[in-house]
Write a protein that holds these residues in place. Structure first.
Motif, PDB file in Angstrom:
ATOM      1  N   TYR A 198      -2.036  -4.679  -4.625  1.00 23.91           N
ATOM      2  CA  TYR A 198      -2.900  -3.983  -3.644  1.00 23.91           C
ATOM      3  C   TYR A 198      -2.126  -3.201  -2.859  1.00 23.91           C
ATOM      4  N   TRP A 199      -0.974  -3.757  -2.369  1.00 19.94           N
ATOM      5  CA  TRP A 199       0.031  -2.989  -1.576  1.00 19.94           C
ATOM      6  C   TRP A 199       0.527  -1.815  -2.334  1.00 19.94           C
ATOM      7  N   LYS A 200       0.915  -2.196  -3.410  1.00 22.27           N
ATOM      8  CA  LYS A 200       1.448  -0.912  -4.285  1.00 22.27           C
ATOM      9  C   LYS A 200       0.510   0.189  -4.688  1.00 22.27           C
ATOM     10  N   TYR A 201      -0.634  -0.293  -4.778  1.00 25.18           N
ATOM     11  CA  TYR A 201      -1.840   0.787  -4.863  1.00 25.18           C
ATOM     12  C   TYR A 201      -1.894   1.455  -3.637  1.00 25.18           C
ATOM     13  N   GLY A 202      -2.143   0.898  -2.686  1.00 24.37           N
ATOM     14  CA  GLY A 202      -2.416   1.382  -1.296  1.00 24.37           C
ATOM     15  C   GLY A 202      -1.216   2.578  -0.981  1.00 24.37           C
TER      16      GLY A 202
END
Length: 482
Positions: A219-223
């Motif tokens: 999720y962090w990478k996506y955000g």
């Protein structure tokens, strides 16, 4: 039949959630507008300028320090629908880590930061606490908007803004009664921001409780992939919105910044309505894009552009009375700032239809490139024109910069996505016409008030008749049922 029922349900829910979202935003932000006459009379002109400039620094701070990760919440709904709350909770944690990092850097250079921003210790620490907790509010507002719910975010908004507003007024009033005039700015900071900090902290706990995820590298990478390219764009927008007050404070005086800030309160009316309508509109817009129905957007959006163009003109026509209500006689020069300010917010609003498509397809780096270039132009024009023509020139340079932004975003949308929601030529024509009308209408300030009111009533009546079918169609579009 099932497809029609699904569309009807989407439109009904979008209308309901959008209505309450707009209502909450109008009330919360409208309250700020309503109490401006009180602030402008309880505070000195210089103190009012300091308070409003401090607000400008806060808006710039949360934009950078949160890494704009809350903006990814809009598009993550489609990609992580099965764990949407988990996504929000996880990237919310990442924003807090980023804010803590920036806080540490600023602590190292605390003296320099305070001197540059003209903050005392109370303002400095309140700034960071506010950035933490206001970021949580942004997350929950965007999350609830995407899932077409409204109750929690509406109550969270109202229960932080309302107590803060009235507590700050009471503290300032008591300070004047007790002869503590030199403490009024700090009293406003305590009264207005402490309730919002407490409320935002509660919202943060709710987000983590509901999402049950603190760390998720996926999720962090996506955000980060979505939001990092948006930071320059979002920062540029905030600099365009706030740099004029900051530059006026530094180049002219706190008093001039106060006059300019009071005028921005008038333009804030249309700004509130524009952002509220857009925030309610964008989930429907993205749903239409995902269904391949972009062609259904142009007609209602054109009607909305005309509606806000007329509204901007109404505000310009009522500017003398509005300024007289908002501040005492020393703020009267602000009346000559309303037309360019309102026109600038209008141009900004029109540009949304072009940047929205780029955001949807995650081409955010191009949105940022256009906005950064426009911001640099705006800051240069502000500096040159304030230096040579005085602080009022900043209103015109910002309006000019926003119409350049509109042009750039329109060109980028077509070149990058190969799609156009609303033809750029049409949008530019509408923008130029309403901008010119707003500026020319300032001549009516020199005639008797009843003549200006007669013109206002006749034009509004004619516009209501001409646009009644289009606006009814826009409302029907959201309320449509099977």
């Amino acid at each position: 039949m099932a497809g029609k029922n699904k569309d009807a349900s989407l439109n009904k829910r979008a209308f309901t959630s959008g209505f309450f979202f707009i209502l909450a935003q109008l009330f919360a932000r409208g309250l700020t507008f309503a109490v401006t006459p009180i602030y402008s009379r309880l505070l000195t002109q210089a103190q009012y300028g300091i308070v409003r400039t401090y607000e400008s620094w806060l808006l710039i701070a949360y934009t950078v320090m949160s890494l704009c990760l809350w903006r990814s919440v809009d598009v993550a709904k489609n990609d992580f629908e099965e764990d949407y709350n988990g996504y929000v909770s996880s990237v919310h944690t990442l924003s807090y880590i980023a804010i803590a990092f920036f806080f540490g850097i600023c602590m190292i250079f605390k003296t320099q930061v305070q001197d540059f921003c003209q903050m005392d210790d109370l303002m400095f620490y309140s700034c960071f606490l506010y950035v933490f907790t206001y970021t949580s509010m942004l997350y929950v507002q965007r999350r609830d908007k995407q899932v077409l719910k409204y109750k929690f975010s509406t109550m969270a908004t109202l229960l932080t803004i309302v107590p803060g507003t009235f507590l700050s007024i009471w503290l300032i009033y008591r300070g004047r009664v007790q002869g503590l005039v030199d403490q009024l700015v700090d009293r406003r900071v305590i009264g207005y921001y402490v309730p919002q900090i407490i409320g935002g902290a509660i919202v943060a706990i709710v987000i983590w409780t509901q999402g049950k995820k603190f760390i998720n590298l996926k999720y962090w990478k996506y955000g980060l992939a979505f939001s990092l390219p948006l930071i320059p764009e979002a920062l540029s927008i905030q600099i365009m919105n706030q740099s004029d007050k900051i530059m006026i404070q530094k180049m002219i005086s706190n008093e001039a910044a106060g006059i300019f800030a009071l005028a921005t309160t008038i333009s804030f009316i249309i700004w509130i309505l524009e952002d509220s309508v857009w925030n309610a509109w964008i989930p429907w817009l993205y749903a239409k894009i995902s269904q391949g129905e972009e062609k259904e957007v142009a007609k209602p959006w054109t009607s909305v552009m005309h509606m806000f163009g007329i509204l901007s003109w109404v505000i310009v026509m009522l500017a003398p009375e509005a300024i007289a209500i908002l501040g005492p006689a020393k703020y009267r020069p602000a009346v000559w700032l309303i037309a360019p300010m309102v026109s600038g917010t209008l141009f900004r609003f029109y540009s949304y239809s072009y940047s929205a498509l780029q955001n949807y397809y995650k081409r955010t780096q191009y949105v940022a490139a256009g906005t950064i270039g426009t911001m640099v132009l705006n800051v240069i024009l502000n500096y040159v024109c304030i230096l040579n023509f005085g602080y009022m020139a900043a209103a015109y340079t910002t309006a000019f910069s926003y119409i350049i932004l509109l042009l750039v975003q329109g060109i980028l949308e077509h070149k990058i996505t190969g799609m156009v929601i609303v033809p750029l030529r049409k949008t530019l024509l509408i923008a130029v016409v309403y901008g010119a009308i707003n500026l020319l209408s300032m001549n009516l300030y020199k005639v008797a008030w009843y003549f200006r009111y007669a013109v206002l009533i006749l034009v509004v009546a004619a516009a209501a008749i001409a646009l009644r079918k289009q606006m009814a169609a826009v409302l029907k579009m959201f309320k449509k049922r099977k």
